[in-house]
Design a protein around this motif. Structure first.
Motif, mmCIF file in Angstrom:
data_model
loop_
_atom_site.group_PDB
_atom_site.id
_atom_site.type_symbol
_atom_site.label_atom_id
_atom_site.label_comp_id
_atom_site.label_asym_id
_atom_site.label_seq_id
_atom_site.Cartn_x
_atom_site.Cartn_y
_atom_site.Cartn_z
ATOM 1 N N VAL A 147 -13.817 -35.154 49.820
ATOM 2 C CA VAL A 147 -13.165 -35.193 48.517
ATOM 3 C C VAL A 147 -14.240 -35.363 47.447
ATOM 4 O O VAL A 147 -15.131 -36.206 47.572
ATOM 5 N N PHE A 148 -14.169 -34.545 46.404
ATOM 6 C CA PHE A 148 -15.160 -34.625 45.332
ATOM 7 C C PHE A 148 -15.056 -35.974 44.633
ATOM 8 O O PHE A 148 -13.988 -36.375 44.173
ATOM 9 N N ASP A 149 -16.178 -36.681 44.564
ATOM 10 C CA ASP A 149 -16.250 -37.997 43.927
ATOM 11 C C ASP A 149 -17.014 -37.841 42.616
ATOM 12 O O ASP A 149 -18.242 -37.757 42.606
ATOM 13 N N VAL A 150 -16.297 -37.790 41.506
ATOM 14 C CA VAL A 150 -16.933 -37.505 40.224
ATOM 15 C C VAL A 150 -17.912 -38.601 39.820
ATOM 16 O O VAL A 150 -18.973 -38.316 39.236
ATOM 17 N N TYR A 164 -25.559 -31.377 45.117
ATOM 18 C CA TYR A 164 -24.600 -32.427 45.465
ATOM 19 C C TYR A 164 -23.746 -31.890 46.603
ATOM 20 O O TYR A 164 -23.039 -30.892 46.439
ATOM 21 N N SER A 165 -23.821 -32.519 47.754
ATOM 22 C CA SER A 165 -23.130 -32.023 48.938
ATOM 23 C C SER A 165 -21.623 -32.093 48.758
ATOM 24 O O SER A 165 -21.063 -33.145 48.457
ATOM 25 N N LEU A 166 -20.981 -30.933 48.934
ATOM 26 C CA LEU A 166 -19.528 -30.840 48.789
ATOM 27 C C LEU A 166 -18.977 -30.107 49.998
ATOM 28 O O LEU A 166 -18.614 -28.946 49.929
ATOM 29 N N PRO A 198 -22.017 -26.318 49.289
ATOM 30 C CA PRO A 198 -22.459 -24.968 48.945
ATOM 31 C C PRO A 198 -21.971 -24.531 47.565
ATOM 32 O O PRO A 198 -21.031 -25.098 47.018
ATOM 33 N N ASP A 199 -22.640 -23.506 47.042
ATOM 34 C CA ASP A 199 -22.215 -22.861 45.802
ATOM 35 C C ASP A 199 -22.884 -21.493 45.732
ATOM 36 O O ASP A 199 -23.562 -21.072 46.679
ATOM 37 N N PHE A 200 -22.717 -20.799 44.619
ATOM 38 C CA PHE A 200 -23.188 -19.429 44.458
ATOM 39 C C PHE A 200 -24.716 -19.375 44.567
ATOM 40 O O PHE A 200 -25.429 -20.063 43.828
ATOM 41 N N SER A 201 -25.228 -18.545 45.472
ATOM 42 C CA SER A 201 -26.659 -18.539 45.786
ATOM 43 C C SER A 201 -27.536 -18.046 44.643
ATOM 44 O O SER A 201 -28.739 -18.322 44.612
#
Length: 373
Positions: free
Chosen positions: A149-152, A142-144, A123-126
């Motif tokens: 863990v964030f995979d750059v 990008y699913s977080l 999710p992020d800011f709508s």
């Protein structure tokens, strides 16, 4: 009369706000209805305290100096200089806006046309989705998840494969409160050197880190900021774009004239001239956040999983999707429902946080009661 507050609930069929589907990042429409409650407003990530009385008095004293019959300063010169001093960024690298929402809209209108792709987190800011939809673009998420863990490297690979045109994500993330480390962000900026990479730093004061020192080095880096959160100025709607001059040159022509009114410029500039006073309670809010999470961890109700945060809110996943928000509402606490089984809870005053703990105890008690049945 108590404080009026709101719980935002999902309503099908409205086209006011976008929401990502769970398949492929396509946009669905989402609207809201408002249920009024008496009690604590812990649903909008607002600062719990108003401006100090001495600042309010200073603002009142300056009001006669406003020429209400004249348009405001189009470039918001004094405001940008004041924010530049605070952020340690040259004023010519700053554009002021009617909240960071307007700035985000400007950025997306500049770089996303029909069929072009915005890359962001999920999710992020709508509002990212909203503006992309308005410009007939496509969101590549990008699913977080909070447990991932964030995979750059994976993030970069997906963005390259999707041939994205613009990258925007919040850091700390809204709504999860998670952060992406500076070195990982730099890898993203360098990997996508041919497109703008915008970091939404709405909650940077609670995190204590920023990408602002890199603005002059990277021509494709931009940062959005707001005075609505740590500065406690949600009422006046004031935000900023901080960016390399190359991005500023592309975005500024799309800004509508006189977009920041004279009252907002006066109030914001006055407050920015007293940063030390306005922001001195941020450390206290961060401490209150950490104490609240520690106390939650001791209770650990199975029906609500809260996650650690670097912002002024918590992301919660509910096992009993309706019972948890209803229990908060019954206790006079408004929380933000982010979708089915997900809430976001703002850190409030000491007394408000105590009320949250009482709800958590109540939820724990309900679980024990159900176990006996």
């Amino acid at each position: 009369m108590g404080i009026r507050s709101s719980i935002w609930l999902l309503v099908k069929g409205s086209k006011d706000m976008p929401e990502r589907s769970k398949s492929g990042g396509k946009l669905m429409s989402r609207g809201y209805r408002v249920e009024q409650l008496e009690g604590c407003q812990l649903n909008a990530n607002e600062k719990p305290a108003n401006l100090p009385p001495e600042i309010i008095e200073e603002i009142k004293g300056k009001l006669p100096g406003i020429s209400f019959n004249r348009y405001p300063d189009d470039g918001a010169k004094d405001l940008c200089e004041a924010y530049g001093t605070y952020a340690e960024v040259a004023p010519e690298q700053i554009i002021a806006g009617n909240g960071s929402d307007e700035i985000l809209g400007l950025l997306i209108a500049t770089y996303i046309n029909k069929g072009q792709k915005l890359y962001t987190l999920d999710p992020d800011f709508s509002m990212y989705d909203y503006y992309v939809q308005q410009n007939e673009g496509e969101v590549i998420p990008y699913s977080l998840g909070v447990q991932k863990v964030f995979d750059v490297e994976e993030f970069i690979a997906k963005g390259k494969e999707s041939q994205v045109d613009l990258i925007i994500f919040s850091n700390p993330n809204n709504p999860t409160g998670q952060v992406i480390e500076d070195q990982e962000i730099l890898k993203i900026i360098e990997a996508f050197s041919d497109i703008p990479v915008i970091i939404d730093e709405a909650y940077t004061e609670f995190y204590g880190r920023t990408m602002a020192p890199y603005l002059s080095k990277y021509h494709n880096l931009g940062i959005t900021r707001t005075l609505s959160k740590a500065f406690g100025l949600a009422a006046i709607r004031c935000g900023f774009l901080l960016a390399h001059p190359e991005i500023i040159a592309h975005v500024r022509p799309l800004k509508v004239p006189y977009n920041v009114n004279s009252l907002t410029q006066l109030v914001a500039t006055t407050v920015l001239n007293h940063c030390h006073l306005i922001l001195k309670d941020v450390a206290d809010l961060c401490e209150a956040r950490d104490v609240l999470y520690k106390n939650y961890s001791k209770l650990a109700p199975d029906c609500l999983k809260l996650y650690p945060s670097q912002a002024n809110y918590f992301y919660g996943v509910c096992q009993l999707s309706s019972q948890v928000p209803e229990t908060f509402a019954a206790s006079g606490i408004a929380v933000r429902q982010m979708g089915e089984g997900v809430i976001r809870l703002t850190v409030g005053t000491a007394s408000e946080n105590d009320k949250v703990l009482e709800v958590l105890k109540k939820l724990k008690g309900m679980e024990k009661s159900n176990e006996k049945k």
